[in-house]
Design an enzyme around this catalytic site. Sequence first.
Site, short mmCIF file in Angstrom:
data_model
loop_
_atom_site.label_atom_id
_atom_site.label_comp_id
_atom_site.label_asym_id
_atom_site.label_seq_id
_atom_site.Cartn_x
_atom_site.Cartn_y
_atom_site.Cartn_z
N ASP A 82 0.67 -1.32 0.59
CA ASP A 82 0.05 -0.51 0.07
C ASP A 82 0.91 1.22 -0.29
OD1 ASP A 82 -2.68 1.38 -0.39
OD2 ASP A 82 -3.20 0.62 2.02
N LYS A 83 0.41 2.08 -0.39
CA LYS A 83 1.01 3.48 -0.31
C LYS A 83 0.23 4.53 0.95
CE LYS A 83 0.30 7.77 -1.96
NZ LYS A 83 -1.32 8.16 -2.21
N HIS A 84 0.52 5.45 1.18
CA HIS A 84 -0.32 6.71 2.02
C HIS A 84 0.07 7.84 1.87
CE1 HIS A 84 -3.65 7.98 4.19
NE2 HIS A 84 -2.57 8.93 4.80
N SER A 85 -0.44 8.96 2.12
CA SER A 85 -0.19 10.39 1.61
C SER A 85 -0.50 10.57 2.61
CB SER A 85 -0.77 11.20 0.29
OG SER A 85 -0.33 12.75 0.20
N THR A 122 -9.98 10.93 -0.01
CA THR A 122 -10.22 10.20 -0.79
C THR A 122 -11.53 9.16 -0.89
OG1 THR A 122 -8.02 9.45 -1.08
CG2 THR A 122 -9.38 7.45 -1.94
N ARG A 170 -9.23 15.51 15.67
CA ARG A 170 -7.88 16.07 15.06
C ARG A 170 -8.34 16.99 14.26
NH1 ARG A 170 -4.76 11.69 12.90
NH2 ARG A 170 -3.03 13.50 12.84
N SER A 185 -1.75 7.67 13.35
CA SER A 185 -2.85 7.54 12.71
C SER A 185 -2.75 6.79 11.17
CB SER A 185 -3.38 8.74 12.53
OG SER A 185 -4.24 8.91 11.77
N LYS A 189 -3.64 2.58 10.92
CA LYS A 189 -4.41 2.01 9.30
C LYS A 189 -4.08 0.74 8.76
CE LYS A 189 -6.02 5.27 8.73
NZ LYS A 189 -5.69 7.23 9.49
N LYS A 190 -3.05 1.28 8.16
CA LYS A 190 -1.93 -0.06 7.29
C LYS A 190 -1.33 -1.33 8.40
CE LYS A 190 -2.52 3.27 4.69
NZ LYS A 190 -3.52 2.83 3.63
#
Length: 438
Positions: A82-85, A122, A170, A185, A189-190
């Site tokens: 996966d990827k996260h921004s 997203t 937040r 955070s 999740k990941k």
Amino acid sequence: MAMLPQEVIRRKRDGAELNAGEIATFIHGIGNGSIGDAQIAAFAMAVRLNGMMPAETVAMTLAMRDSGTVLAWPGVGRPVADKHSTGGVGDNVSLMLAPIAAACGLAVPMISGRGLGHTGGTLDKLQSIPGYDVTPDADRLRRCVETVGAAIIGQTSALAPADGRLYAVRDITATVDSVPLITASILSKKLAAGLGSLVLDVKLGNGAFMTSQAEAETLARSLVDVGNGAGLPTRARITDMNEPLADCVGNAREIEHALSFLKGEKAGTRIEAVVLAFAADMLVASGAVAEPQSALQASREALQDGRALDRFARMVHALGAPADFVEKSSAYLAPAPERHAVKANRSGYIVDYRTREIGLLLIELGGGRTRVEDSIDHRVGLTGLLPVGTRVEAGMPLATVHAASPLAAERAADALLTLVGIGEEAPAEGPVLVAEVT
């Protein structure tokens, strides 16, 4: 005797280092509802003001992961990645990246979020698509990942529920930009998604939470160190967010952009460079491809030959969207009632954007939230944004406002003119891919 929540808050308020037991107890209370929003807000502010030591951040990350179900993927038969921004304006990279990675042989169970502060979410973008289920049950999620290779979903009540509550608080308490809170955070999740590897996009600039390179490097290093410390192979890139990444802002409008991208209509743009770089990183980090250049070429081919677009179409349909959504997207994505062209008031070059304020402008149009319970208008936004460095003439369109009413359109158009800098000389072009942290 168990420590009271207010004692944990007091100790962190006073700068103490919390132990793993204190953190786990507090996070457990967030997850089961025994700790209220006021206490969550106070804890978040205490962390924002005083920070956390690395061991505290690891403990908070693992406690948030363990507040719900941790997924496993024994039957997938492909690397789970996966990827996260960290979030930006016009950053819809995930919408294109997940199907590209799936087309290249990865399994991508992407747990995403809603809008946070001035940044778009997203999930909000995907909910522009009629029928798309951002919280599928476990069986539907597993089928989608196994058959399509990608599923972009939100945090269900079973996945990191403590983070879901903390994330929402937040957003409305000015505690978004805390490095430990961002780190925990994202990674909780990941980790709950059962990944085998993770790549991270840490945004830098006036449209990011991290406005200096030093801040971005601090966050990237925190994410990489905590991710690896929690047993998840993690790497990061720092990318530029001093202008909107896509040429549009807004939920349905960014879905339209994603479809155009997947059809090959955004070649040569800054966002293409970011998407392909992260696709290659995912392939290398997962072990699916050994060489970065080979991974980049594989990613480009998946985009060019239509396989990525096909994966996107299959993914949205598997999660409830119409089977012909991609072919007939204009019939499904609702237009805003009003469109208003924003025209340059002088000739010159676009030298900069006040990018954060553009994200806030979307919220003013109704495309984001000021309170957790707010609904959003998926139709509104901005399109046709021009890259920094573009030569414009007076009277030339700078963008188009999509609004719910004539008054809102006019106000947004006037505001946007103050957020676009036009100068006599072309600015120096900076890199969109700034640095790597491994």
